[in-house]
Design an enzyme around this catalytic site. Structure first.
Site, short mmCIF file in Angstrom:
data_model
loop_
_atom_site.label_atom_id
_atom_site.label_comp_id
_atom_site.label_asym_id
_atom_site.label_seq_id
_atom_site.Cartn_x
_atom_site.Cartn_y
_atom_site.Cartn_z
N HIS A 123 0.84 -1.20 0.00
CA HIS A 123 0.00 0.00 0.00
C HIS A 123 0.88 1.26 0.00
CE1 HIS A 123 -3.30 2.71 1.33
NE2 HIS A 123 -2.31 3.28 1.99
N GLU A 124 1.89 1.27 0.88
CA GLU A 124 2.78 2.44 0.95
C GLU A 124 3.55 2.63 -0.37
OE1 GLU A 124 2.73 4.62 3.32
OE2 GLU A 124 1.30 3.44 4.48
N HIS A 172 1.59 4.50 -2.90
CA HIS A 172 1.64 5.96 -2.79
C HIS A 172 2.84 6.51 -3.57
CE1 HIS A 172 -1.70 6.62 -0.19
NE2 HIS A 172 -1.21 5.96 0.83
N GLU A 194 -5.80 7.14 -1.08
CA GLU A 194 -5.83 5.91 -0.28
C GLU A 194 -6.48 4.77 -1.06
OE1 GLU A 194 -4.17 5.40 2.39
OE2 GLU A 194 -3.56 7.50 2.43
ZN LIG Z 1 -2.11 5.25 2.60
#
Ligand SMILES: [Zn+2]
Length: 423
Positions: free
Chosen positions: A281-282, A285, A361
């Site tokens: 997930h990171e 980004h 997100e």
């Molecule tokens: Zn996030």
């Protein structure tokens, strides 16, 4: 007071009243909504979250919201005392009597304001850590460590902030009508300096960083990084547990000097495949350029704000409307006043910033679902919600206004449909 100063005073008073009213209204909505859903775990979480932790999350959310309401009221009283109450006018006068040139007078004013707001914020910070966090079992810091952190923070703030302020104030006086372009360039350069110093100089003053130990978690993380073609300057574990039991994972640095940091609390709680999913997930980004986009937005916004400050600084009504004598020859007065009243006018932009962040997100979650397992991310998030006592039932309006992350139920539902697609 002339007509434009009076008009600005009225505009400021109305904006301040509206901001406070909206803040308190949102907080009350949040408390009522969380209370109303306190006695039942939402069905979609019923299998994995027990009633006791759901109720703990509700009580924790309510306690924090109440503290926030009190803080809003105190901050507003301080702002009124400094402006209409004549506090800032008094400080401008007192620092103006220092026999050492405009630059030192302005720096003294900035330090005085930082001291006033810092001292008023201190009881809240103390209460937050040693009463609120402690009551819910999250606090692990000692008074000694807390005080050491405080002193370190003040020293770092002074070492980095005062030279920056001195350069900005000097440019404001001598760089002509386009000083704001110069200050902006200095500001952007300063941001890069902090980004470069943070991982290697600043963060190690507060925490210990050790290499991520060999084992299944490290193997999975390295395989994920290789799969995504991501290069970093190392994987680290941070001793976050010395202050709090809240867990997290993050990146620091930029370019090739990027480091990936896991809180030790996160590694203790999550299974290797869940750690992998959180990191995916990171990585999302980064890969989707969220970090750069946000930095560009911030740079553009600060340029616009500096241009606005350049205009206000030359307008006597800006000072007089806020009950401060027009001090056109002391840029520090305009600077302090500007940053003091700015949040009152930018508050209504908060939902836009939150919306932008929630969009990112969702995108990072979709990236994680492609590169790792969506259902592992669901498991990790549910554990993190529980460990951090995040409410699963936030008030929808409060959430739309403030939350940088989508509400738990919506986020999990999206991930579950992605998991179904990929399987
Ligand atoms: Zn996030």
């Amino acid at each position: 007071m002339n007509a434009s100063a009076f008009l600005f005073a009225v505009v400021f008073a109305v904006a301040l009243a509206a901001t406070v009213a909206i803040r308190l209204w949102l907080a009350r909505r949040q408390i009522r909504y969380v209370l109303a859903h306190r006695n039942a775990v939402p069905t979609e979480f019923a299998e994995r979250v027990d009633l006791a932790s759901h109720q703990k999350a509700a009580d924790y959310t309510i306690a924090r919201t109440r503290l926030g309401m009190l803080e809003t009221l105190v901050d507003t009283a301080v702002l009124i005392a400094l402006t209409f109450g004549g506090g800032l006018a008094w400080l401008v006068h007192a620092t103006g009597a220092i026999d050492a040139g405009v630059l030192w007078q302005d720096l003294a004013l900035i330090v005085a304001i930082a001291l006033v707001t810092g001292i008023i914020g201190l009881p809240f910070a103390y209460y937050h850590t040693f009463v609120l966090e402690a009551r819910f079992g999250f606090n692990r810091t000692t008074l000694k460590l807390w005080l050491t952190d405080l002193v370190k923070g003040i020293v770092i703030g002074a070492v980095l902030g005062l030279p920056l302020a001195a350069v900005a104030l000097t440019l404001m006086r001598i760089a002509g009508p386009y000083w704001w372009l110069w200050v902006w360039a200095v500001w952007v350069g300063f941001q890069f300096l902090i980004l470069a110093l943070y991982p290697t100089v600043i963060a190690p003053l507060f925490n210990k960083f050790s290499p991520l130990p060999e084992g299944p978690a490290r193997e999975r993380v390295e395989a994920l990084l290789a799969r995504c073609g991501f290069k970093s300057r190392g994987l680290f574990v941070m001793d976050g547990s010395k202050r709090s039991s809240h867990g997290n994972a993050f990146f620091t640095g930029f370019g090739r000097a990027k480091r990936i940091v896991f809180f030790d609390t996160l590694l203790q709680r999550l299974a290797p495949e869940e750690v992998e999913a959180v990191l995916a997930h990171e990585l999302g980004h980064f890969r989707l350029k969220h970090v750069i986009k946000r930095m560009l937005w911030m740079a553009a916004l600060s340029l616009a704000l500096l241009a606005l400050l350049a205009w206000l600084m030359r307008s006597p009504w800006f000072y007089q409307g806020l009950s401060v004598p027009a001090s056109l020859d002391r840029p520090g007065v305009a600077l302090v006043l500007f940053f003091m009243v700015l949040p009152v006018f930018t508050f209504l932009l908060a939902p836009l910033s939150a919306l932008y962040s929630r969009k990112h997100e969702f995108e990072a979650d979709a990236f994680a679902a492609q590169q790792a397992s969506a259902s592992s991310l669901v498991h990790a998030l549910v554990k993190l919600y529980q460990d951090n006592a995040s409410t699963l039932t936030p008030d929808p309006v409060h959430s739309t206004f403030y939350d940088s992350h989508p509400p738990a139920a919506i986020r999990i539902a999206r991930l579950q449909s992605l998991a179904a697609e990929h399987s």
